[in-house]
Enzyme design. Structure first.
Site, short mmCIF file in Angstrom:
data_model
loop_
_atom_site.label_atom_id
_atom_site.label_comp_id
_atom_site.label_asym_id
_atom_site.label_seq_id
_atom_site.Cartn_x
_atom_site.Cartn_y
_atom_site.Cartn_z
N GLU A 30 -73.88 131.42 -32.00
CA GLU A 30 -74.01 131.18 -33.44
C GLU A 30 -72.73 130.51 -33.95
O GLU A 30 -71.62 130.94 -33.62
CB GLU A 30 -74.26 132.48 -34.19
N ILE A 63 -79.31 131.28 -41.88
CA ILE A 63 -79.46 130.87 -43.27
C ILE A 63 -80.31 131.87 -44.05
O ILE A 63 -79.96 132.27 -45.16
CB ILE A 63 -80.09 129.47 -43.36
N LYS A 111 -83.68 136.87 -53.06
CA LYS A 111 -84.51 137.97 -53.54
C LYS A 111 -83.69 139.00 -54.29
O LYS A 111 -84.17 139.61 -55.25
CB LYS A 111 -85.26 138.63 -52.37
N ILE A 155 -88.27 127.01 -52.91
CA ILE A 155 -86.84 127.12 -53.24
C ILE A 155 -86.58 126.69 -54.67
O ILE A 155 -85.92 127.38 -55.45
CB ILE A 155 -85.99 126.30 -52.26
N GLU A 157 -91.24 117.27 -60.40
CA GLU A 157 -91.96 117.22 -59.14
C GLU A 157 -92.56 115.83 -58.96
O GLU A 157 -93.27 115.34 -59.84
CB GLU A 157 -93.08 118.27 -59.11
N GLY A 217 -86.59 119.65 -50.16
CA GLY A 217 -87.03 119.81 -48.78
C GLY A 217 -85.88 120.08 -47.83
O GLY A 217 -84.73 120.25 -48.23
N ASP A 252 -87.64 126.87 -37.95
CA ASP A 252 -87.60 125.66 -38.78
C ASP A 252 -87.33 124.40 -37.96
O ASP A 252 -87.79 123.32 -38.31
CB ASP A 252 -86.52 125.80 -39.86
N ALA A 273 -89.37 132.37 -42.28
CA ALA A 273 -88.61 133.24 -41.38
C ALA A 273 -89.52 134.07 -40.49
O ALA A 273 -89.24 134.26 -39.30
CB ALA A 273 -87.71 134.16 -42.21
N HIS A 312 -107.58 153.89 -55.43
CA HIS A 312 -107.55 153.71 -56.89
C HIS A 312 -106.58 154.70 -57.50
O HIS A 312 -106.53 155.85 -57.09
CB HIS A 312 -108.96 153.94 -57.46
#
Length: 464
Positions: free
Chosen positions: A35, A42, A52, A184, A203, A270, A310, A318, A443
């Site tokens: 690594e 990442i 998160k 993202i 966009e 991207g 990726d 992930a 329920h």
């Protein structure tokens, strides 16, 4: 460390690489993982986990502002962005240390440095202390990806941010432009918008969240607009003029170019695979559009060299990388694993409202020639959603009308990133509509909407 020989060398310690290493060790292989930056990659350090944590802070802040709806009182509600970032970094640091513990527990050799495959079975690792040679008959490439940068829109860390800059934001944007509406971009737009930034999302395609079902994306768009976001679809940023404390963006839409001023821009257009300086070209490993080409078992075509996560292309998730890592480790150990099926991998976006999906969209199912049945159920028809104060959302299911196969499921609303796994299990077990109809859902839960959506596809919905 002296030169060493292993059964398997993994290059990259993200959720694909470190999981591959652990599974290999469990199967009795002598494993080394290389690594260059942080254990956990990442996702754990600069992606999935810290975002998160930040989004959770925004969610709590939003709920505090709604205290009156729940019969509660909260005065002077505010936030400290520095403290939010500090908590996020602390969560990432804790989990990164946890990966280090897992490496020790499983007796996996960890080498920090830049790796290059010099020949089949040979890896050279360069660090500040020099270069060392490692050898193994099987090499797993798990180097991940990084943010794509477009000419003229490059991040500078001051006015124009990448996701990394946004994760350690030193100031709160007032007028924010987010370029790109994938997971993202939308997550950062949602975070800063919730904290009060005047947020605009651009966009280039004709709708935001282009990977999602069109109906779900449209629902989310209306919610974002209701929350105060400006959404510009079918638009592109042609240039950024950087000044003192502000950026003037030239935004083209419908053949017209208009200038808009912001104090912060986040570029989320991207990713590109980390294929450079690995020695792939000399080895004969095929790379297309920055991603390594593999077969369904993540084999590159060069004996003993695999690529996962990726680096090996979409879906860029992930959990997909982790399962590919397990599959490859089992293959190397002489097992006969099943290939990972992209169509049964859920995608989750943790904006507000959350979005989750698995399988085909309605449009893709039709394009594939399926005669379909579609079911929908709104959150407003669910007792738990109303009790939670989260009555805006929808669950949508798509079935093959002839076979009853669950082709796809799509959700928008509170906690749908947790709910979606029910449909993922259903697809993995090749369930039909009849089996889902006969399943008893507890329920009161949000999961009852999953049942009702299935029933609705066959005109049997009970509560709406």
């Amino acid at each position: 460390m002296a030169d060493q020989t292993f059964d398997m060398i993994v290059i990259g310690a993200g959720p694909g690489g470190y999981v591959a290493a652990i599974r290999g060790a469990q199967l009795g292989l002598k494993v080394c993982i290389v690594e260059r930056e942080n254990l956990g990659g990442i996702c754990l350090n600069w992606g999935c986990i810290p975002t998160k944590a930040m989004l959770r802070s925004a969610e709590v802040y939003h709920l505090m502002q709604r205290a009156g709806e729940f019969g509660l009182s909260a005065s002077g509600v505010g936030f400290d962005l520095g403290a939010v970032v500090k908590r996020s970094r602390g969560v990432a640091g804790q989990l990164s240390a946890g990966v280090g513990h897992l490496m020790k527990k499983n007796k996996i050799s960890v080498v920090m440095g830049m790796a290059r495959v010099t020949a089949p079975g040979q890896v050279a690792v360069t660090s500040e202390s020099g270069t060392q040679a490692l050898a193994a008959p099987s090499i797993v490439l798990a180097t991940g990806a990084r943010a794509r940068e477009l000419p003229g829109l490059e991040a500078d860390g001051d006015l124009v941010w990448s996701y990394r800059h946004a994760l350690v934001a030193k100031r709160m944007p007032k007028r924010l432009l987010v370029i790109g509406s994938g997971a993202i971009g939308i997550e950062f737009a949602s975070f800063f918008n919730t904290l009060g930034a005047d947020t605009t999302v651009v966009e280039v395609l004709d709708r935001i969240l282009p990977a999602e079902d069109a109906e779900i994306a449209d629902f989310a768009r209306k919610r974002f607009v209701k929350q105060g976001m400006t959404i510009l679809e079918g638009a592109s940023v042609k240039a950024l003029e950087r000044g003192k404390g502000e950026v003037t963006a030239q935004i083209e839409r419908g053949g017209k170019v208009e200038k808009h001023v912001f104090d912060t821009v986040i570029s989320a257009v991207g990713i590109v695979g980390n294929t450079e300086d690995l020695g792939l070209e000399a080895l004969g490993v095929t790379v297309e559009r920055s991603h390594v080409v593999t077969d369904e078992f993540c084999r590159t075509g060069v004996k003993g060299i695999f690529a996962i996560g990726d680096l090996a292309g979409a879906p860029w998730l992930a959990h997909k990388a982790s399962h590919e890592g397990v599959m490859v480790a089992e293959l190397i150990a002489g097992g006969h694993p099943h290939p990972v099926k992209p169509g049964s991998i859920a995608g989750c976006t943790y904006c507000q409202p959350q979005i989750a999906s698995v399988g085909m969209t309605e449009a893709k199912a039709k394009e594939a020639g399926h005669d379909i049945r579609v079911g929908r159920f709104p959150f407003i028809g669910n007792g738990k959603a109303i009790a939670l104060g989260e009555a805006e959302g929808m669950v949508k299911t798509i079935f093959d009308a002839k076979t009853g196969e669950l082709l796809g499921a799509h959700m928008v609303g509170a906690e749908v990133t947790e709910l979606i796994q029910g449909y993922v299990v259903g697809r993995q077990l090749e369930t039909t509509e009849e089996e889902l109809m006969q399943t008893v859902f507890p329920h009161p839960t949000l999961s009852e909407m999953m049942h009702e959506s299935v029933l609705d596809a066959y005109d049997r919905a009970l509560h709406f």
